[in-house]
Design a protein around this motif. Structure first.
Motif, mmCIF file in Angstrom:
data_model
loop_
_atom_site.group_PDB
_atom_site.id
_atom_site.type_symbol
_atom_site.label_atom_id
_atom_site.label_comp_id
_atom_site.label_asym_id
_atom_site.label_seq_id
_atom_site.Cartn_x
_atom_site.Cartn_y
_atom_site.Cartn_z
ATOM 1 N N LYS A 1 0.845 -1.186 0.000
ATOM 2 C CA LYS A 1 0.000 0.000 0.000
ATOM 3 C C LYS A 1 0.883 1.239 0.000
ATOM 4 C CE LYS A 1 -3.847 -2.041 2.620
ATOM 5 N NZ LYS A 1 -4.656 -1.925 3.872
ATOM 6 N N TYR A 2 0.368 2.285 -0.595
ATOM 7 C CA TYR A 2 1.095 3.552 -0.567
ATOM 8 C C TYR A 2 0.110 4.692 -0.818
ATOM 9 C CZ TYR A 2 0.809 3.879 -5.683
ATOM 10 O OH TYR A 2 0.352 3.986 -6.975
ATOM 11 N N ILE A 3 0.516 5.906 -0.451
ATOM 12 C CA ILE A 3 -0.305 7.086 -0.697
ATOM 13 C C ILE A 3 0.008 7.600 -2.100
ATOM 14 C CG2 ILE A 3 -0.840 9.429 0.040
ATOM 15 C CD1 ILE A 3 -1.708 7.260 2.024
ATOM 16 N N GLY B 1 3.378 -3.520 5.492
ATOM 17 C CA GLY B 1 2.700 -3.524 4.199
ATOM 18 C C GLY B 1 2.575 -2.172 3.541
ATOM 19 N N TRP B 2 3.143 -1.122 4.175
ATOM 20 C CA TRP B 2 3.083 0.232 3.619
ATOM 21 C C TRP B 2 4.436 0.665 3.116
ATOM 22 C CZ3 TRP B 2 -0.794 3.778 2.818
ATOM 23 C CH2 TRP B 2 -2.061 3.454 3.328
ATOM 24 N N LEU B 3 4.453 1.383 2.003
ATOM 25 C CA LEU B 3 5.657 2.041 1.512
ATOM 26 C C LEU B 3 5.508 3.547 1.733
ATOM 27 C CD1 LEU B 3 6.258 0.268 -1.942
ATOM 28 C CD2 LEU B 3 7.259 -0.310 0.273
ATOM 29 N N TYR B 4 6.570 4.159 2.257
ATOM 30 C CA TYR B 4 6.545 5.619 2.437
ATOM 31 C C TYR B 4 7.976 6.130 2.553
ATOM 32 C CZ TYR B 4 6.709 4.082 7.373
ATOM 33 O OH TYR B 4 7.018 3.462 8.555
ATOM 34 N N PRO B 5 8.199 7.410 2.257
ATOM 35 C CA PRO B 5 9.562 7.938 2.269
ATOM 36 C C PRO B 5 10.167 7.922 3.665
ATOM 37 C CG PRO B 5 8.069 9.418 1.089
ATOM 38 C CD PRO B 5 7.223 8.407 1.786
ATOM 39 N N LYS C 1 11.261 2.010 -7.777
ATOM 40 C CA LYS C 1 9.939 1.852 -8.379
ATOM 41 C C LYS C 1 8.901 2.681 -7.639
ATOM 42 C CE LYS C 1 6.835 -1.609 -10.337
ATOM 43 N NZ LYS C 1 6.631 -3.045 -10.645
ATOM 44 N N TYR C 2 8.951 2.663 -6.308
ATOM 45 C CA TYR C 2 7.984 3.439 -5.517
ATOM 46 C C TYR C 2 8.152 4.942 -5.756
ATOM 47 C CZ TYR C 2 6.250 6.076 -1.524
ATOM 48 O OH TYR C 2 5.654 7.033 -0.739
ATOM 49 N N LEU C 3 9.390 5.425 -5.702
ATOM 50 C CA LEU C 3 9.618 6.864 -5.838
ATOM 51 C C LEU C 3 9.239 7.369 -7.227
ATOM 52 C CD1 LEU C 3 12.959 7.284 -3.859
ATOM 53 C CD2 LEU C 3 10.663 7.935 -3.127
ATOM 54 N N ARG C 4 9.470 6.548 -8.244
ATOM 55 C CA ARG C 4 9.034 6.953 -9.580
ATOM 56 C C ARG C 4 7.503 7.012 -9.637
ATOM 57 N NH1 ARG C 4 12.817 7.292 -13.540
ATOM 58 N NH2 ARG C 4 14.842 6.265 -13.231
ATOM 59 N N GLN C 5 6.843 6.081 -8.947
ATOM 60 C CA GLN C 5 5.381 6.010 -8.974
ATOM 61 C C GLN C 5 4.750 7.273 -8.380
ATOM 62 O OE1 GLN C 5 3.841 3.468 -10.384
ATOM 63 N NE2 GLN C 5 1.716 4.020 -9.913
ATOM 64 N N VAL C 6 5.378 7.828 -7.333
ATOM 65 C CA VAL C 6 4.790 9.000 -6.672
ATOM 66 C C VAL C 6 5.501 10.291 -7.081
ATOM 67 C CG1 VAL C 6 3.904 7.726 -4.683
ATOM 68 C CG2 VAL C 6 6.245 8.614 -4.620
#
Length: 890
Positions: A20-22, A195-199, A336-341
């Motif tokens: 999950k991510y914002i 289960g969360w991704l965040y900076p 991948k996450y940082l590109r997504q947000v």
């Protein structure tokens, strides 16, 4: 309105796992989001993820999302960092306070085991090593053994903390400097939690926490008191910052270093005025800077005054994570996450440039070799101007760029004997040369450059005078690894730069003693002798009491000035030294180019070094493993301890809010000028044999050799209260000279500040401090607020405050007051001998003005620097920790 977090939650699949991510770009229009500075995007993500309409509200989210408008006015928002970083000197009092809070909660009928860090806490025991041994092959081992002999009680207490508190990781002593360990090992960049991704984001109890911004992790230093509140789950209340865009273009000259870039930027930004703001770097020149270069720039953020100096994550960041041995799947997930947000940056693509509050620019091609000094880190001097500048400083009136020497004393020379050799000491003689501190030891380019310069110097037959206290204190074991593998360490050793341990050491004031003949010569001639160090702080009295001039420089220039033996030299026209045949050798003959250094760096700085060093970091040394810590929930305090004591902050605390007591007929404890630093307020370094802290220790049977340093004894309030304002360079207008003294106004007697405060306390007199601009600049020391609280200080009236120190004063329930714009103590005709009453109403609001009256008839208005409603609540509770205790017991 609905749950904003739920509305913006998305799922990202990576290697078969779902996270999950914002999904931040959905919070507003794509155009508005793309205009946000990358550092603000981190604040926005945290606000959305932690939005609970209690601590963090939807209004906070809206304010941050509308940054382009709201940053132009004073807008309060909440921020919950992902983690907290503590270092040894401030980590001990934090754990002490947590232990004392457990005692207080139990005494008030609560459950003490509820006192635990809510978020992850990384504590690195780094600032513990004093350079007692320097020129020997086993100097590091000897220094470490002496530190365990001195500090085993403190280490035992921290080991208890690691077991007693949840969510706390402690890196044992001897492993490195907190900021370098954070950069090379602790930094997550992106969290994967439940289960969360965040900076990744953080606050730390040292002002140079900002170093981690170089890796794209938003973080800054806060007071230990504020950090403890974050550890307990409290959101930081902050004014939404303006973000200054700093555009970098061009390439660094082959003879310049990253340190030169940093000192140039520091002077530029300090002059531009960025206090309280974020600085975010952008432009094509950033792409050419290594992560170590960026981290060096971010590290010096406190010296240019910004809250953070941020470099968004880019391909160089990803390469660095791989190079430092991070797990490859984790690195893939981060990208991948940082590109997504849309938090992944391409510095060469100007279409990604966000909107900034202001833009400043630097062409790297303009950088020249530089130092900073002799008393402040932002007073940059080019090497070509160094000789001229130093001579001017000698005769300039006493100040940041002056020592006020009469012309008749400029040519003073003092002969002395050391190790059966005859030497002469002059103004400008270098007596300390230290490659030290996280600022530069994290950077392989400048560290290898120093080694290559040393190699070239030795091969040319050059030496360093044996009386100069040289030392090499890397920020992590990785540095020693690549210096050894590249073959340059033996040359550094030959010039006296032996590895003396892994910690801040000289930069934090742990330079250790100078040889007696050297000290005697300096004192006899009243000489302005010098320390040259690759650190970040050079305030008066910090490095060593007998080095009146101190210069920050690259590790390469530290070696160069050690060889020269003086700063009174023009490297362009004068030889750095002569070989055994008497042939002149110039600095240009031994200086390696940036390209030469980087070729060596590519060959010898390898991922396996990081994995090997950090693979065993939590196990510690044999001495650490041998410590047997208590396993109790409450710490068993020892009444006879001179290192760790239960502090007095909660001794008289009640469940109910205390009644408000006005400030009435308060005496002035100290009447101070501009730029009073936390070094002046709560000094680091050694404990003088004649100060109140020394008397306290002597009364308990300790000999001077066992006094240790103030930093080592930060867990003992009796020592720290006596060390408050004990800096020999304190300039108190009440006595008119430099000394750790003040006047007890009613009697007119001059005495130590602590003794005067205790006399006032016996007389039931309240106390205030009057100061000038930038009160509390420097390191983020919580004892610079705790100490005055113990002394009885109720308020500080200043022209302006450094950000962290003001926060610390609030956290201790001390009122920070600012003179109205255009007014100060001088313009108001204050002498410091008046008695003041301050009318603080019960219905006080943030930023309100209050009346200050005196028994002399002088009256003026001052602005109360409680900037938010939350800070007012802390004050009403008697401090932030008292507020947290009452919150927990209901």
């Amino acid at each position: 309105m609905g749950d904003i977090k739920e509305k913006l939650t998305s799922v990202l699949d990576i290697d078969g796992s779902s996270f999950k991510y914002i999904d931040l770009p959905r919070i507003t229009s794509e155009d508005v989001y793309n205009r946000l500075p990358f550092s603000v995007r981190v604040l926005l993500e945290s606000a959305v993820r932690n939005c609970d309409e209690f601590q963090v509200k939807k209004s906070d989210v809206d304010a941050i999302a509308s940054w382009e408008k709201t940053s132009k006015v004073t807008t309060e928002v909440k921020f919950k960092p992902a983690r907290v970083v503590l270092q040894d000197f401030t980590g001990v009092p934090a754990v002490v306070d947590f232990a004392a809070m457990r005692d207080a909660v139990q005494s008030l009928g609560g459950s003490p085991d509820k006192i635990n860090p809510v978020c992850p806490v990384d504590l690195v025991i780094d600032h513990s090593v004093q350079v007692d041994y320097n020129r020997s092959s086993d100097a590091a081992r000897k220094n470490q053994e002496k530190e365990f002999e001195r500090n085993s009680e403190r280490f035992l207490f921290l080991k208890w903390g690691a077991q007693a508190f949840k969510n706390m990781t402690i890196v044992p002593p001897g492993c490195g400097i907190v900021h370098q360990v954070n950069l090379e090992y602790l930094a997550r960049v992106v969290f994967d939690m439940e289960g969360w991704l965040y900076p990744d984001s953080l606050v730390g109890t040292d002002s140079h926490t900002t170093m981690i911004n170089g890796l794209g992790v938003l973080g800054w230093g806060v007071g230990g008191i504020e950090a403890e509140a974050v550890m307990l789950g409290q959101a930081i209340s902050m004014v939404l910052p303006q973000v200054v865009g700093y555009k970098i273009s061009g390439k660094i000259d082959a003879l310049a270093t990253s340190t030169d870039v940093v000192l140039t930027i520091t002077k530029h930004l300090r002059g531009a005025g960025v206090v309280g703001k974020f600085v975010e770097f952008f432009g094509p020149g950033v792409a050419a800077l290594s992560i170590a270069d960026r981290a060096t720039i971010s590290n010096m953020c406190p010296e240019y005054g910004a809250t953070a100096g941020y470099f968004p994550v880019d391909v160089k960041s990803i390469e660095y994570l791989k190079k430092t041995g991070r797990d490859s799947k984790k690195v893939e997930m981060i990208e991948k996450y940082l590109r997504q947000v849309k938090m992944f940056r391409d510095f060469t693509n100007e279409n990604e440039d966000p909107v900034f509050s202001q833009i400043l620019e630097l062409d790297l091609a303009t950088i020249v070799p530089s130092l900073s000094g002799p008393k402040r880190p932002h007073d940059r001097v080019s090497v070509s101007e160094m000789k001229k500048d130093f001579k001017e400083c000698l005769v300039n009136k006493v100040g940041f760029k002056g020592f006020g020497l009469p012309s008749g004393k400029l040519s003073t020379k003092v002969p002395f004997t050391f190790e059966k050799q005859e030497f002469t000491m002059n103004h400008g003689s270098v007596v300390i040369a230290a490659i030290t501190s996280c600022t530069n030891t994290s950077n392989p380019t400048v560290m290898l450059g120093a080694g290559m310069l040393a190699r070239n110097a030795v091969q040319k037959g050059l030496k360093v005078a044996p009386y100069i206290k040289t030392s090499l204190s890397p920020g992590s074991g990785v540095v020693t690894y690549y210096l050894e593998d590249s073959g340059v360490l033996p040359y550094l050793t030959k010039l006296g730069f032996d590895v003396v341990g892994y910690g801040c050491m000289t930069c934090i004031g742990n330079s250790g003693p100078l040889p007696e003949p050297v000290e005697e010569a300096i004192v006899k001639g009243e000489l302005v002798c010098c320390g040259v160090l690759s650190g970040n702080r050079n305030f008066e009295g910090r490095i060593h009491p007998h080095t009146r001039a101190n210069y920050l420089a690259s590790p390469m220039l530290v070696v160069a000035y050690a060889i020269a033996g003086t700063v009174d030299i023009d490297f362009q026209t004068e030889p750095i030294g002569r070989n055994e045949d008497g042939r002149a050798v110039y600095l240009r003959d031994i200086w390696p180019t940036r390209n030469e250094i980087q070729e060596v760096e590519k060959q010898f700085v390898l991922p396996k070094m990081f994995t090997e060093v950090y693979g065993k970091i939590t196990t510690g040394t044999e001495q650490w493993r041998a410590l047997s810590a208590p396993s109790s929930v409450l710490y068993p305090w020892r009444d006879d301890s001179t290192y760790v004591r239960s502090p007095p902050f909660f001794k008289t605390m009640t469940r109910d809010l205390p009644s408000f007591e006005p400030i009435k007929d308060a005496n002035v404890l100290l009447f101070l000028g501009d730029s009073v630093t936390t070094d002046h307020i709560s000094p680091a370094g050694s404990i003088s044999r004649t100060c109140p802290a020394a008397r306290y220790l002597a009364q308990r049977g300790l000999k001077p050799k066992d006094f240790n340093s103030y930093g080592s004894r930060r867990g003992n309030d009796e020592i720290m209260a006596r060390g408050t304002f004990a800096n020999i360079r304190l300039k108190n207008k009440l006595i008119g000279k430099e000394a750790p003294k003040t006047i007890h106004v009613p009697s007119g007697e001059v005495m130590d500040v602590f003794d005067a405060a205790m006399r006032y306390k016996d007389e039931s007199s309240q106390l205030i401090i009057i100061a000038g601009k930038d009160y509390g600049s420097g390191s983020s020391r919580d004892w610079a607020a705790k100490g005055p609280w113990i002394l009885g200080v109720r308020a500080v009236i200043a022209e302006s405050f450094e950000r962290i120190h003001r926060s610390n004063l609030v956290g201790m329930g001390i009122v920070p007051l600012e003179f109205k714009s255009g007014e100060n103590a001088v313009s108001l005709g204050l002498t410091g001998k008046e008695r003041f009453s301050i009318n603080i109403p019960e219905d006080l609001t943030p930023g309100a003005s209050v009346n200050v009256t005196s028994d002399s008839g002088k009256e003026f208005k001052a602005i109360v620097r409680f900037d938010t409603d939350v800070e007012l609540e802390y004050f009403r509770n008697g401090g932030i920790l008292n507020y947290m205790i009452r919150s927990m017991i209901g």
